[in-house]
Write a protein that holds these residues in place. Sequence first.
Motif, PDB file in Angstrom:
ATOM      1  N   PHE A 217       2.065  -2.871  -6.410  1.00 27.67           N
ATOM      2  CA  PHE A 217       1.814  -1.685  -5.593  1.00 27.67           C
ATOM      3  C   PHE A 217       0.417  -1.162  -5.818  1.00 27.67           C
ATOM      4  O   PHE A 217      -0.030  -1.014  -6.954  1.00 27.67           O
ATOM      5  CB  PHE A 217       2.835  -0.594  -5.915  1.00 27.67           C
ATOM      6  N   GLU A 218      -0.267  -0.883  -4.716  1.00 25.53           N
ATOM      7  CA  GLU A 218      -1.605  -0.305  -4.781  1.00 25.53           C
ATOM      8  C   GLU A 218      -1.498   1.135  -4.296  1.00 25.53           C
ATOM      9  O   GLU A 218      -1.097   1.389  -3.163  1.00 25.53           O
ATOM     10  CB  GLU A 218      -2.533  -1.093  -3.863  1.00 25.53           C
ATOM     11  N   ILE A 219      -1.841   2.077  -5.177  1.00 28.84           N
ATOM     12  CA  ILE A 219      -1.821   3.486  -4.774  1.00 28.84           C
ATOM     13  C   ILE A 219      -3.125   3.771  -4.041  1.00 28.84           C
ATOM     14  O   ILE A 219      -4.199   3.766  -4.630  1.00 28.84           O
ATOM     15  CB  ILE A 219      -1.628   4.424  -5.975  1.00 28.84           C
ATOM     16  N   CYS A 220      -3.007   3.989  -2.736  1.00 26.74           N
ATOM     17  CA  CYS A 220      -4.193   4.177  -1.884  1.00 26.74           C
ATOM     18  C   CYS A 220      -4.620   5.633  -1.813  1.00 26.74           C
ATOM     19  O   CYS A 220      -5.738   5.925  -1.419  1.00 26.74           O
ATOM     20  CB  CYS A 220      -3.896   3.680  -0.478  1.00 26.74           C
TER      21      CYS A 220
ATOM     22  N   LYS B  82       0.846  -1.194   0.000  1.00 22.50           N
ATOM     23  CA  LYS B  82       0.000   0.000   0.000  1.00 22.50           C
ATOM     24  C   LYS B  82       0.884   1.248   0.000  1.00 22.50           C
ATOM     25  O   LYS B  82       1.732   1.421   0.855  1.00 22.50           O
ATOM     26  CB  LYS B  82      -0.920  -0.004   1.215  1.00 22.50           C
ATOM     27  N   LEU B  83       0.623   2.106  -0.986  1.00 26.20           N
ATOM     28  CA  LEU B  83       1.488   3.240  -1.272  1.00 26.20           C
ATOM     29  C   LEU B  83       0.681   4.527  -1.273  1.00 26.20           C
ATOM     30  O   LEU B  83      -0.458   4.534  -1.753  1.00 26.20           O
ATOM     31  CB  LEU B  83       2.057   2.975  -2.668  1.00 26.20           C
TER      32      LEU B  83
ATOM     33  N   ASP C 147       2.163   1.256   3.668  1.00 29.23           N
ATOM     34  CA  ASP C 147       3.457   0.578   3.709  1.00 29.23           C
ATOM     35  C   ASP C 147       4.592   1.506   3.272  1.00 29.23           C
ATOM     36  O   ASP C 147       5.662   1.518   3.866  1.00 29.23           O
ATOM     37  CB  ASP C 147       3.446  -0.660   2.807  1.00 29.23           C
ATOM     38  N   ILE C 148       4.336   2.258   2.194  1.00 31.42           N
ATOM     39  CA  ILE C 148       5.361   3.147   1.649  1.00 31.42           C
ATOM     40  C   ILE C 148       4.731   4.492   1.310  1.00 31.42           C
ATOM     41  O   ILE C 148       3.643   4.558   0.744  1.00 31.42           O
ATOM     42  CB  ILE C 148       6.006   2.552   0.376  1.00 31.42           C
TER      43      ILE C 148
ATOM     44  N   CYS D  52       5.855   2.287   8.311  1.00 31.88           N
ATOM     45  CA  CYS D  52       5.763   2.944   7.010  1.00 31.88           C
ATOM     46  C   CYS D  52       7.159   3.359   6.549  1.00 31.88           C
ATOM     47  O   CYS D  52       7.890   4.002   7.292  1.00 31.88           O
ATOM     48  CB  CYS D  52       4.854   4.173   7.103  1.00 31.88           C
ATOM     49  N   THR D  53       7.507   2.985   5.330  1.00 33.36           N
ATOM     50  CA  THR D  53       8.798   3.366   4.749  1.00 33.36           C
ATOM     51  C   THR D  53       8.617   4.649   3.959  1.00 33.36           C
ATOM     52  O   THR D  53       7.663   4.776   3.192  1.00 33.36           O
ATOM     53  CB  THR D  53       9.298   2.255   3.808  1.00 33.36           C
TER      54      THR D  53
END
Length: 162
Positions: free
Chosen positions: A47-50, A22-23, A69-70, A96-97
């Motif tokens: 990658f899922e752009i949230c 989750k990005l 997540d990022i 979270c990165t």
Amino acid sequence: GGSVPSVHASSCMLVGIHIMVKLILVDDEQLFLNSLARYITAHMPDFEICGCFHNGKDALAYMQTHKVDIMITDVNMPEMDGLALVREAYLHFPDCTSVILSGYSEFEYARTAIKYHVSQYLLKPVDYRELKSCLEELHGIHCQTASKAVNSKNAHGENRPQ
């Protein structure tokens, strides 16, 4: 394009579950946000752009109620800049990165970024190949972490499917 999607070496499966990372994207330049989101969606299926946000304040409000997540963030933004945002993320959302994309190569920015464990500091204009390899590396780390979490749950006596 009718091309067959390639299988990424960084893809990971856990107990039959595909892990989507989750990005969120944070930048006050709408056109840049759009092109970044389009690139990631087209080239990085893991990658899922949230969410896309124009300032750190809105991004932080989102993170209060959603797992991220990022986070990819710019430095110079209104209301709350990227450095304040990565500091808050570091303090309140340690899982979270953070990745910084910035037009500024000032050492002070980079030093602050290091202090708050920012994983990458990439300069604008963005080299998308560099961004892609950075995200693929982070995806691999994320998968290892998730895999360890699942294994430790299983090791603590939870029933494994037969």
